[in-house]
Motif scaffolding. Structure first.
Motif, short mmCIF file in Angstrom:
data_model
loop_
_atom_site.label_atom_id
_atom_site.label_comp_id
_atom_site.label_asym_id
_atom_site.label_seq_id
_atom_site.Cartn_x
_atom_site.Cartn_y
_atom_site.Cartn_z
N UNK A 1 2.59 -4.36 -3.52
CA UNK A 1 1.58 -4.94 -4.40
C UNK A 1 0.31 -4.10 -4.32
N UNK A 2 -0.51 -4.21 -5.34
CA UNK A 2 -1.71 -3.39 -5.44
C UNK A 2 -2.93 -4.29 -5.52
N UNK A 3 -3.85 -4.09 -4.59
CA UNK A 3 -5.14 -4.79 -4.64
C UNK A 3 -6.09 -3.93 -5.46
N UNK A 4 -6.50 -4.44 -6.61
CA UNK A 4 -7.48 -3.76 -7.45
C UNK A 4 -8.82 -4.39 -7.11
N UNK A 5 -9.56 -3.77 -6.20
CA UNK A 5 -10.71 -4.41 -5.55
C UNK A 5 -12.01 -4.08 -6.29
N UNK A 6 -12.73 -5.12 -6.67
CA UNK A 6 -14.06 -4.92 -7.23
C UNK A 6 -15.11 -5.24 -6.17
N UNK B 1 -26.36 -2.28 -8.18
CA UNK B 1 -25.72 -3.19 -9.12
C UNK B 1 -24.53 -2.62 -9.84
N UNK B 2 -24.15 -1.37 -9.54
CA UNK B 2 -22.97 -0.77 -10.17
C UNK B 2 -21.71 -1.45 -9.63
N UNK B 3 -20.83 -1.85 -10.54
CA UNK B 3 -19.57 -2.50 -10.15
C UNK B 3 -18.49 -1.44 -9.99
N UNK B 4 -17.90 -1.42 -8.81
CA UNK B 4 -16.84 -0.48 -8.48
C UNK B 4 -15.49 -1.20 -8.55
N UNK B 5 -14.46 -0.50 -9.01
CA UNK B 5 -13.10 -1.05 -9.01
C UNK B 5 -12.15 0.04 -8.54
N UNK B 6 -11.39 -0.25 -7.49
CA UNK B 6 -10.49 0.76 -6.93
C UNK B 6 -9.20 0.09 -6.46
N UNK B 7 -8.04 0.77 -6.68
CA UNK B 7 -6.75 0.20 -6.27
C UNK B 7 -6.36 0.64 -4.86
N UNK B 8 -5.71 -0.29 -4.14
CA UNK B 8 -5.23 -0.02 -2.78
C UNK B 8 -3.83 -0.63 -2.65
N UNK C 1 -4.50 2.65 -12.63
CA UNK C 1 -4.20 3.98 -12.09
C UNK C 1 -5.38 4.92 -12.28
N UNK C 2 -5.97 4.90 -13.46
CA UNK C 2 -7.09 5.80 -13.74
C UNK C 2 -8.31 5.49 -12.87
N UNK C 3 -8.44 4.25 -12.44
CA UNK C 3 -9.60 3.89 -11.61
C UNK C 3 -9.49 4.45 -10.20
N UNK C 4 -8.35 5.05 -9.85
CA UNK C 4 -8.18 5.63 -8.52
C UNK C 4 -8.83 7.00 -8.41
N UNK C 5 -9.40 7.51 -9.50
CA UNK C 5 -10.04 8.81 -9.46
C UNK C 5 -11.28 8.81 -8.58
N UNK C 6 -11.79 10.00 -8.28
CA UNK C 6 -12.94 10.15 -7.40
C UNK C 6 -14.23 10.04 -8.20
N UNK C 7 -14.62 8.82 -8.50
CA UNK C 7 -15.84 8.58 -9.27
C UNK C 7 -17.05 8.59 -8.34
N UNK C 8 -18.17 9.16 -8.74
CA UNK C 8 -19.39 9.07 -7.92
C UNK C 8 -19.92 7.64 -7.90
#
Length: 205
Positions: free
Chosen positions: A25-30, A36-43, A95-102
């Motif tokens: 399963x994948x946790x898509x964590x916000x 105040x920037x909202x981050x979303x990343x999958x684990x 999947x795209x949210x797994x990129x290395x965003x600043x």
């Protein structure tokens, strides 16, 4: 064939674990950053572990250059996060949210994902996620100084209405199409399912 973990490199151990423990399963964590920037990343080193209290755990390692990931930095600051699950319509964005965003670039905003307010935490959830659990940090475990196991306690659930039968407290499986992580950049659908009758003498696990 067998291996002793100490005889393998870190990368080789990762490939053995992720090649066979499938699907995950994948946790898509916000989370929310200090501005105040909202981050979303999958684990995908993730799962839920009990219901009283409802606990989940996921692992956050360091970036290849040794920097701390935004998700961990934000959770250490606020002790709050939301675990969102992804279904097929959201799989590519996940999947795209797994990129290395600043840190100043929020994945939801960049990818056009809608946000919705949470009830008991300040972190928003992904509005279109089929299921989301608002979490507060229950415990954090350091692993060798380069990975953190984050255990979160669920304090509120959000379920997409058409996926749930509140009378029976069961999900409509014909409407729910989650995706799972395989290995590398491979994912799987979960619509091909097997149903077995109860085992003789089984009293339930």
């Amino acid at each position: 064939m067998q291996y002793a973990p100490n005889d393998l490199t870190r990368r080789e151990r990762y490939k053995v674990l992720t090649g066979f423990v499938l699907p995950r399963p994948i946790a898509w964590v916000t989370t929310v950053g200090p501005t105040g920037v909202v981050n979303a990343a999958p684990f995908s080193f993730f799962n839920v572990f009990c219901e009283d209290p409802p606990l989940c755990m996921f692992a956050v390692n360091l970036r290849p250059d040794g920097r701390t990931k935004d998700t961990l930095t934000n959770i250490q600051r606020t002790s709050e996060f939301v675990v969102n699950l992804a279904d097929e319509p959201l799989a590519r964005a996940m999947h795209d949210s797994s990129g290395d965003f600043p840190p100043e670039i929020g994945e939801p905003n960049y990818l056009g994902l809608k946000l919705a307010p949470s009830t008991n935490v300040a972190v928003p959830r992904l509005a279109d996620a089929p299921w989301a659990m608002e979490c507060k940090t229950w415990q954090t475990i350091d692993v060798n100084g380069d990975r953190q196991l984050i255990i979160g306690e669920g304090v509120n659930f959000h379920i997409r209405d058409e996926l749930w039968d509140p009378a029976s407290m069961r999900v409509h499986m014909d409407r729910y199409h989650p995706v799972g992580r395989m290995f590398a950049d491979r994912y799987c659908r979960t619509d091909d399912r097997i149903v077995f009758p109860p085992a003789e003498g089984a009293q339930g696990a």
